[in-house]
Every structure is written in C-alpha cells, then in structure tokens.
Design an enzyme around this catalytic site. Sequence first.
Site, PDB file in Angstrom:
ATOM      1  N   HIS A 130      34.050  48.392  37.567  1.00  0.00           N
ATOM      2  CA  HIS A 130      35.110  47.370  37.587  1.00  0.00           C
ATOM      3  C   HIS A 130      34.785  46.244  36.605  1.00  0.00           C
ATOM      4  CE1 HIS A 130      38.253  44.941  39.706  1.00  0.00           C
ATOM      5  NE2 HIS A 130      37.505  43.930  39.274  1.00  0.00           N
ATOM      6  N   GLU A 131      33.573  45.728  36.662  1.00  0.00           N
ATOM      7  CA  GLU A 131      33.198  44.603  35.799  1.00  0.00           C
ATOM      8  C   GLU A 131      33.019  45.023  34.345  1.00  0.00           C
ATOM      9  OE1 GLU A 131      33.391  41.594  36.783  1.00  0.00           O
ATOM     10  OE2 GLU A 131      33.826  42.214  38.850  1.00  0.00           O
ATOM     11  N   HIS A 166      36.384  44.654  32.835  1.00  0.00           N
ATOM     12  CA  HIS A 166      36.681  43.257  32.474  1.00  0.00           C
ATOM     13  C   HIS A 166      35.929  42.847  31.204  1.00  0.00           C
ATOM     14  CE1 HIS A 166      39.119  42.289  35.862  1.00  0.00           C
ATOM     15  NE2 HIS A 166      38.160  42.404  36.770  1.00  0.00           N
TER      16      HIS A 166
END
Length: 529
Positions: free
Chosen positions: A159-160, A163
């Site tokens: 997920h990160e 980003h």
Amino acid sequence: MIPVSLVVVVVGGWTVVYLTDLVLKSSVYFKHSYEEWLENSGLSISPFHIRWQTAVFNRAFYSWGRRKARMLYQWFNFGMVFGVIAMFSSFFLLGKTLMQTLAQMMADSPSSYSSSSSSSSSSSLHNEQVLQVVVPGINLPVNQLTYFFAAVLVSGVVHEIGHGIAAIREQVRFNGFGIFLFIIYPGAFVDLFTTHLQLISPVQQLRIFCAGIWHNFVLALLGILALVLLPVILLPFYYTGVGVLITEVAEDSPAIGPRGLFVGDLVTHLQDCPVTNVQDWNECLDTIAYEPQIGYCISASTLQQLSFPVRVYKRLDGSTECCNNHSLTDVCFSYRNNFNKRLHTCLPARKAVEATQVCRTNKDCEKSSSSNFCIIPSLETHTRLIKVKHPPQIDMLYVGHPLHLHYTVSITSFIPRFNFLSIDLPVVVETFVKYLISLSGALAIVNAVPCFALDGQWILNSFLDATLTSMIGDNDVKDLIGFFILLGGSVLLAANVTLGLWMVTARLVVGTSTARTISYSSLHPWHSA
C-alpha cells in the site's frame, strides 16, 4: 477466547520496552547517547507504539518512480479511476453490511445468526458478510496469527509503496519509508514533503492518494491468480486430484485411534461421496451433516447371524437406542422387514457395514439379491456414522457430529511426489495467500471509505477540488459538503465496527454454549473398535 498467556506476553513485553525507554531517557549518563542512537536509527518509542523510519530505500523508490514514466502515468490513472469508484462504492458496501448486521441482531435468538453446531463451514459461507471485524483469539485462530500479521505487514508495505512511487512520479519529494508496530498490529508508512503535496493539482493528488488502495486491489487479484495456479506452480513437486492428504489430527479429535486417521493418510471417500480435493471433503461433510443418515446393505443370513435380542427404548431427543450405551463396538440399526415393519437390532458396527454398498431403502439392495435389507444406524440428532476410506488402511468408522471431523482434522489437496518434500509447505503457502487476498482486499475497501484519518478523506477532498471548484465558487460551501460526506462515512464505518464487535461477542457466547452441548453428547470412537 484470547489466551491469558498471549495477553500477558503482549502487555509484559510493551511494559518492559516502555519502562526501559523511560529509564534510559531519564538517566544522566545514558540520556544523550540513547536519544542520539534513537535519532540516528530512526526509532521512536511511545506507549504501545514503536516506529522506525529510514532513507535507505529512497534510491530504490526514486528508481521505480522515474522508470517508464508514460506507463506509470497510465497505471496511476487507472488507479485514480478505481479509487474514486471504490470511494463511492464503499458507501453501498458498508450500508449493505450494516443492514445485514441489523437484520441478524433483530433475529429471535442469537442462534439464528450465529454459526450453529449443526452447520458446516461450506454452507455458512453463503451467509458470510463481505466485511467482518476480526479479533485475534475469538474469530481468528491463535495458531494462525503468524499468517494474519505477515499478511497485514505485506499488504501495508505494498500500500505505501504505491503512495511513494506515485508521489515521486508527480514530483513530490520523498523523505523516507518506515514500519511501525501498534500493540500487536504491524504497518508501514511513507514520509512525503507536505508542501510539495499541497502545491500540485487536485488530479495529481488523486493519483497519489488512490495509489495505495489501487496497489492493494492489484495485490489481491494477483493472490487470487496465484491461488488458482498453485497446482500448476507446484506440479513438479506435488500432484492433486486423487484425494486429500491428512496433515494434522488434533489431540482431542475423535479421529484418533488404532484404526483412525494418521498424518500422511490419503482419504478418497466419505461414505459413497468421492473426495479428490479439499472442496470435495468440505462438501461431502456438508452433505452428510444435512441429509438423513445413509444405510448399508446386508444379507438376511448375515443379519440373522449378527443380531441378538435387544431392548428398544427412546433417547431424550426422540431417537431410538437398542444397544448398551457403553459399548464401543456395537451400533443400533433400524430396517424394514418383508412386511414393511420397522425393526431395530444391535449389530457389531464394523462387521455390519464393512465391504457393503450404501443404500437408503431395501430397493437399493435388491440389485444383488432380493433377500438383502438396508440397515440404517439409529443415532442421536446430528450424529452420523461415517465410513472414511483411506487405502490401503482399513476403513475408519466414525460416529459423531461431522463438524468434529471437519475442525479437528487438517487436510491438503497436494500430495508430495518425493518423500523428502514437506506435506505442510503447500498448506503454508495456500493459507498465507488466502490471508493476503482477504486482508489486502479489506485494506483497499476500508481505506477507500471517506472517513476521517483514512485515505478516503484525502481522496474525497481532492475529488471535490477537481470537480466542484469550477461549479461552486465558495470554498466554504465545498468544504461543508466534504465535511458532511466525511461525517457520514465515519459514522457508517464506526457503526459497522461497533456492531461487528458485538456480533463476534454474541457468536462467541452462543458458540461456547453449543460446543458444551455437543461435548456432552454420546460420541463413540468406532474407528478404534
């Protein structure tokens, strides 16, 4: 329930860490060097929270974010569209889940919405909600916590990474990557330069904010693909389609005994139901649990030879018993004679059902001989006699609730081609991938909710900036619209979590009561006869 030992270890561990941190920070001799070490290593410690940040991976992130810019542009555009759709779809999903929960709460009794002792896992899946609150030790087995936390960490890291790469692609400065541990839950984060993030356009912000849930969605899809292709991937080492392999038998399992199941046994049939994989095993147990007890053909001469005078009486549940309750070898059978009169007889279980075909009426036995009868075990409600074939060993005869067999015997569809291969490896891989699919998908759904402090908040703000700025000149009106949407999403998510926790607690109470009821019932280990 959560084991006391687990709570003691967690609380005790955090107490030691935090007290050590306080002592070192209060020490005249060690304070300066300790704080310098924390700063240099990127560590920060607070009650029940440890955070570690590093710039070691910055070069890798910049390399990923600047490679094939056009392809990344399209990739994150897809992610932006997915994120906006997911944000609005989350309202529908949370609303549907809340309605399901409320409907279950309004049922006449907790047993109507909890997992009943007479229902198998395969049938209950049809009533399972898409989103469920998971509490380790209650509806998450303690022995699978490793899979759970590993999948949480991998999902958070992916997920990160999404980003971070999207931010670099949009020319936002990337300060570092880190991981944290909150109580027992691991996670990850990226540190972006806030000023740069505020200066770029709302559409660019959308690409960055949507990248996390987009990567989680893709990870879940890849997990599904890996799960489907796992038999092909492991084909050089493991084969499938011939049965299920026993990988573990619990110490309290009714399947334990001299003629029971052992690790390494290959089960091919449950009654007349062929078993070629784990799904077949579950479906067969489900069918056996819900359909009436199946019978076995026996010749009139054998029946006369094995039977002896019995005293017939009714059990408390209304079923008929005709054998000694303490017998470990005999079972009460019912059958209809040539005058269609129902009779009962007590027979040695193994001699009566071994090497015989299954039946439901006497007509099913007339194919071989007209002097055959269909004898059906007369057992307590929800109790079944199950013939388990695991050649070359003699069949196991199991009398009890099918769920006991389901929950106390671990199986796999993968059979090793070579003796040196572990029978547990495919199970470990398959279980981890399932957790990864579930948790990565859940992270994508929950983070898309327009709720305070979640990705959905920033996705919503950027979306409103990109769409309403030209339509609504007053920023206060736009911010008010966003606030009410965020408030609605937050309330909806909080209601789901609160009621979800209540449901888990209610199921635990009812499940414990049901388990006690089952444990008091008569379960005879016929396999040891």
